[in-house]
Design a protein around this motif. Structure first.
Motif, PDB file in Angstrom:
ATOM      1  N   LYS A 255       0.827  -1.205   0.000  1.00  0.00           N
ATOM      2  CA  LYS A 255       0.000   0.000   0.000  1.00  0.00           C
ATOM      3  C   LYS A 255       0.858   1.251   0.000  1.00  0.00           C
ATOM      4  N   ASP A 256       1.917   1.257   0.825  1.00  0.00           N
ATOM      5  CA  ASP A 256       2.796   2.418   0.875  1.00  0.00           C
ATOM      6  C   ASP A 256       3.476   2.642  -0.454  1.00  0.00           C
ATOM      7  N   LYS A 257       3.833   1.577  -1.110  1.00  0.00           N
ATOM      8  CA  LYS A 257       4.499   1.697  -2.395  1.00  0.00           C
ATOM      9  C   LYS A 257       3.584   2.324  -3.420  1.00  0.00           C
ATOM     10  N   LYS A 258       2.308   1.900  -3.440  1.00  0.00           N
ATOM     11  CA  LYS A 258       1.371   2.465  -4.400  1.00  0.00           C
ATOM     12  C   LYS A 258       1.135   3.936  -4.102  1.00  0.00           C
ATOM     13  N   GLN A 259       1.074   4.290  -2.831  1.00  0.00           N
ATOM     14  CA  GLN A 259       0.853   5.682  -2.496  1.00  0.00           C
ATOM     15  C   GLN A 259       2.024   6.551  -2.947  1.00  0.00           C
TER      16      GLN A 259
ATOM     17  N   GLY B 272     -15.762  -5.091 -15.074  1.00  0.00           N
ATOM     18  CA  GLY B 272     -15.189  -5.947 -14.046  1.00  0.00           C
ATOM     19  C   GLY B 272     -13.694  -6.120 -14.171  1.00  0.00           C
ATOM     20  N   LYS B 273     -12.986  -5.033 -14.430  1.00  0.00           N
ATOM     21  CA  LYS B 273     -11.533  -5.122 -14.543  1.00  0.00           C
ATOM     22  C   LYS B 273     -10.887  -4.039 -13.706  1.00  0.00           C
ATOM     23  N   LEU B 274      -9.580  -4.185 -13.518  1.00  0.00           N
ATOM     24  CA  LEU B 274      -8.844  -3.205 -12.732  1.00  0.00           C
ATOM     25  C   LEU B 274      -8.850  -1.845 -13.417  1.00  0.00           C
ATOM     26  N   MET B 275      -8.806  -0.791 -12.581  1.00  0.00           N
ATOM     27  CA  MET B 275      -8.806   0.564 -13.116  1.00  0.00           C
ATOM     28  C   MET B 275      -7.414   0.978 -13.581  1.00  0.00           C
ATOM     29  N   GLN B 276      -7.414   1.777 -14.607  1.00  0.00           N
ATOM     30  CA  GLN B 276      -6.154   2.346 -15.075  1.00  0.00           C
ATOM     31  C   GLN B 276      -5.748   3.493 -14.152  1.00  0.00           C
ATOM     32  N   ILE B 277      -4.487   3.552 -13.777  1.00  0.00           N
ATOM     33  CA  ILE B 277      -3.993   4.600 -12.888  1.00  0.00           C
ATOM     34  C   ILE B 277      -3.732   5.849 -13.727  1.00  0.00           C
ATOM     35  N   THR B 278      -4.702   6.755 -13.728  1.00  0.00           N
ATOM     36  CA  THR B 278      -4.600   7.952 -14.559  1.00  0.00           C
ATOM     37  C   THR B 278      -5.389   9.078 -13.918  1.00  0.00           C
ATOM     38  N   GLY B 279      -5.286  10.274 -14.479  1.00  0.00           N
ATOM     39  CA  GLY B 279      -6.034  11.413 -13.989  1.00  0.00           C
ATOM     40  C   GLY B 279      -5.324  12.148 -12.879  1.00  0.00           C
ATOM     41  N   SER B 280      -6.099  12.917 -12.125  1.00  0.00           N
ATOM     42  CA  SER B 280      -5.539  13.712 -11.026  1.00  0.00           C
ATOM     43  C   SER B 280      -5.102  12.818  -9.872  1.00  0.00           C
ATOM     44  N   TYR B 281      -4.460  13.451  -8.902  1.00  0.00           N
ATOM     45  CA  TYR B 281      -3.994  12.722  -7.728  1.00  0.00           C
ATOM     46  C   TYR B 281      -5.148  11.975  -7.054  1.00  0.00           C
ATOM     47  N   GLU B 282      -6.278  12.654  -6.872  1.00  0.00           N
ATOM     48  CA  GLU B 282      -7.402  12.042  -6.183  1.00  0.00           C
ATOM     49  C   GLU B 282      -7.913  10.816  -6.919  1.00  0.00           C
TER      50      GLU B 282
ATOM     51  N   TYR C  20      -9.554   1.196  -5.221  1.00  0.00           N
ATOM     52  CA  TYR C  20     -10.509   0.284  -5.869  1.00  0.00           C
ATOM     53  C   TYR C  20      -9.826  -1.018  -6.263  1.00  0.00           C
ATOM     54  N   ASN C  21      -8.630  -0.915  -6.826  1.00  0.00           N
ATOM     55  CA  ASN C  21      -7.923  -2.118  -7.253  1.00  0.00           C
ATOM     56  C   ASN C  21      -7.621  -3.036  -6.074  1.00  0.00           C
ATOM     57  N   ASP C  22      -7.243  -2.419  -4.934  1.00  0.00           N
ATOM     58  CA  ASP C  22      -6.999  -3.235  -3.744  1.00  0.00           C
ATOM     59  C   ASP C  22      -8.272  -3.973  -3.321  1.00  0.00           C
TER      60      ASP C  22
ATOM     61  N   ASN D 273     -11.883  -8.682  -2.978  1.00  0.00           N
ATOM     62  CA  ASN D 273     -13.197  -9.248  -3.264  1.00  0.00           C
ATOM     63  C   ASN D 273     -13.105 -10.468  -4.176  1.00  0.00           C
ATOM     64  N   THR D 274     -12.200 -10.388  -5.142  1.00  0.00           N
ATOM     65  CA  THR D 274     -12.018 -11.530  -6.036  1.00  0.00           C
ATOM     66  C   THR D 274     -11.575 -12.761  -5.253  1.00  0.00           C
ATOM     67  N   ALA D 275     -10.623 -12.523  -4.335  1.00  0.00           N
ATOM     68  CA  ALA D 275     -10.153 -13.637  -3.508  1.00  0.00           C
ATOM     69  C   ALA D 275     -11.271 -14.162  -2.601  1.00  0.00           C
ATOM     70  N   ASN D 276     -12.062 -13.242  -2.049  1.00  0.00           N
ATOM     71  CA  ASN D 276     -13.157 -13.657  -1.172  1.00  0.00           C
ATOM     72  C   ASN D 276     -14.226 -14.434  -1.936  1.00  0.00           C
ATOM     73  N   GLN D 277     -14.528 -13.983  -3.139  1.00  0.00           N
ATOM     74  CA  GLN D 277     -15.509 -14.691  -3.950  1.00  0.00           C
ATOM     75  C   GLN D 277     -15.034 -16.093  -4.287  1.00  0.00           C
ATOM     76  N   GLU D 278     -13.748 -16.210  -4.554  1.00  0.00           N
ATOM     77  CA  GLU D 278     -13.194 -17.528  -4.839  1.00  0.00           C
ATOM     78  C   GLU D 278     -13.321 -18.423  -3.603  1.00  0.00           C
TER      79      GLU D 278
END
Length: 454
Positions: free
Chosen positions: A2-6, A261-271, A279-281, A286-291
């Motif tokens: 998480k820290d790395k993504k931030q 139903g796919k991962l979001m592209q990391i784009t746009g403003s900081y927010e 969302y991706n996290d 959720n994918t793991a939980n559904q499995e």
């Protein structure tokens, strides 16, 4: 992770761009807030006037209800001669006192002296009826020869006139009923209702004047507020245009990602980049939980808990877990003797009972399963050897229930082997639990053993 993504989140912050617009809007917002506060004050005055009227109307109704209640109880007593009605009557007079309490509460409000006189007159006239009603109850009591100790004190202490004392019981009852049903009594009641009506009429007039003043002041402040809001509206249009350019475009992109139903592209403003990472996290979790839920959907048809296949798949999933856990392997002792001695139907009921106790005693995040004919297992998550007492307590509760059946089933004991893993479902955990179970079975059954105590 998480820290790395931030740290990788880059882009212009929308709040920085909006800063200028917010600064320009502050002055207008202050004016709007000022106008709103003034509107609120005027509104509070209007509400206060209205609430005063409602409270006055409510308490006036209580005075009416209290008077009507006394009338109802004395009439019921005159007709039925049941003492509970006399007791209800005196309870209202001496304890409940709805009329007096309502008048006391009305004294907290401001209204004209004339209105107050009407209300006090209503109470006074209601009180005048009490002596008449008590006398009528005395007549009924004497007619039915009630002992004085059974009567309310106020009724028992009343002395009948010499003339009334000479009346027959039937005549006493007729006179008592006439006293609370005749025209004189009804006229007194109507006078009470008339006074209450006059009180409410005066209150309506007074409150109407107060409300009219409050409404006029409220209208003036609303006009000012509309002017400020109109200017603010123009500024909001400018903000809206900016948001279309900076917000709506990436938002539409993210909506499409959600629909597909796919991962979001990391784009746009900081927010929006931060939103995408979050969302991706969540998406991955959720994918793991559904499995996991899909795997846990396979249940043993007899007991309703997970079967061996589901148990094995869960073990595979938990191999990558970083949380500590424990595995309990459980055998029903001498189960073959139960089947042979009591029949397979009884054996099935025993298995269901064991499964039900496992589900009841262990947490919702634990995973009980039937892995063989009379073999069960429980995977406990987020538990360490320091909490052995928790497991011991659960097993003791289950054992006590099985050894002292109250459902007609035979007595049953369990053999349990337990092993802990500091991180996930490692390869040796099952073997360790099995060794601990084997030790219990070799030493007389009916017990448990932790692998680290062997």
């Amino acid at each position: 992770m998480k820290d790395k993504k931030q740290k990788n989140v880059r882009g212009v912050r929308i709040r920085t761009i909006n800063g200028v617009m917010i600064f320009l809007a502050c002055v207008l917002y202050i004016l709007v807030i000022y106008a709103t506060l003034q509107v609120s004050l005027r509104y509070d005055e209007l509400v206060s006037a209205t609430n005063n009227y409602i409270a006055c109307e409510k308490n006036a109704a209580i005075v009416r209800e209290g008077s009507d209640y006394l009338t109802e109880e004395v009439r019921l007593f005159a007709v039925t001669a049941e003492l509970r009605y006399a007791n209800n009557y005196m309870k209202e007079v001496n304890q409940t006192k709805r009329r007096e309490k309502a008048l006391e509460e009305l004294g907290q409000f401001t209204f004209s002296q004339k209105a107050g006189e009407y209300l006090e007159a209503a109470l006074f006239n209601s009180n005048k009826l009490i002596s008449r009603e008590l006398y009528a109850m005395k007549l009924v009591s004497v007619a039915h020869a009630y002992e004085k100790k059974l009567l309310p004190k106020e009724v028992g202490d009343i002395q009948l006139t010499a003339e009334d004392s000479e009346l027959s019981p039937e005549e006493m009852l007729l006179k008592a009923q006439d006293m609370v049903f005749n025209d004189t009594y009804q006229e007194a009641k109507e006078e009470i209702m008339g006074d209450i009506g006059q009180f409410l009429d005066d209150i309506v007039a007074e409150m109407g004047q107060s409300q009219s003043k409050s409404v006029h002041a409220l209208q003036n402040m609303l006009a000012q507020q509309r002017g400020y809001i109109s200017v603010l509206f123009v500024l909001n249009i400018m903000v809206f245009v900016m948001n279309i350019m900076l917000v709506m475009r990436p938002l539409r992109l993210y909506i499409n990602c959600i629909k597909e139903g796919k991962l979001m592209q990391i784009t746009g403003s900081y927010e929006f980049q931060y939103l995408a990472l979050t969302y991706n996290d969540i998406f991955e979790v959720n994918t793991a939980n559904q499995e996991l839920l899909r795997h846990r959907a396979d249940h043993d048809p007899l007991t309703g808990i997970s079967n061996r296949g589901s148990f094995d798949r869960l073990r595979e999933l938990l191999k990558v877990s970083s949380n500590p856990m424990a595995l309990l392997l459980i055998d029903v002792d001498e189960f073959k003797k139960i089947n042979d001695g009591y029949g397979h139907n009884t054996g099935d009921l025993v298995l269901k009972k064991v499964a039900g106790l496992l589900q009841d005693q262990f947490r919702s995040e634990d995973h009980p399963a039937r892995i063989g004919g009379d073999e069960f297992a429980v995977i406990m998550t987020d538990i360490t050897p320091e909490r052995k007492d928790v497991i011991i307590h659960k097993l003791s509760s289950i054992g006590l229930e099985l050894k002292n059946p109250k459902d007609g089933l035979p007595k049953v004991t369990l053999s349990v082997g337990i092993a802990f893993s500091p991180k996930g479902m490692d390869e040796g955990l099952y073997q360790q639990s099995d060794k601990a179970l084997y030790y219990v079975k070799e030493h007389g059954r009916d017990g448990y053993k932790f692998y680290d105590e062997l």
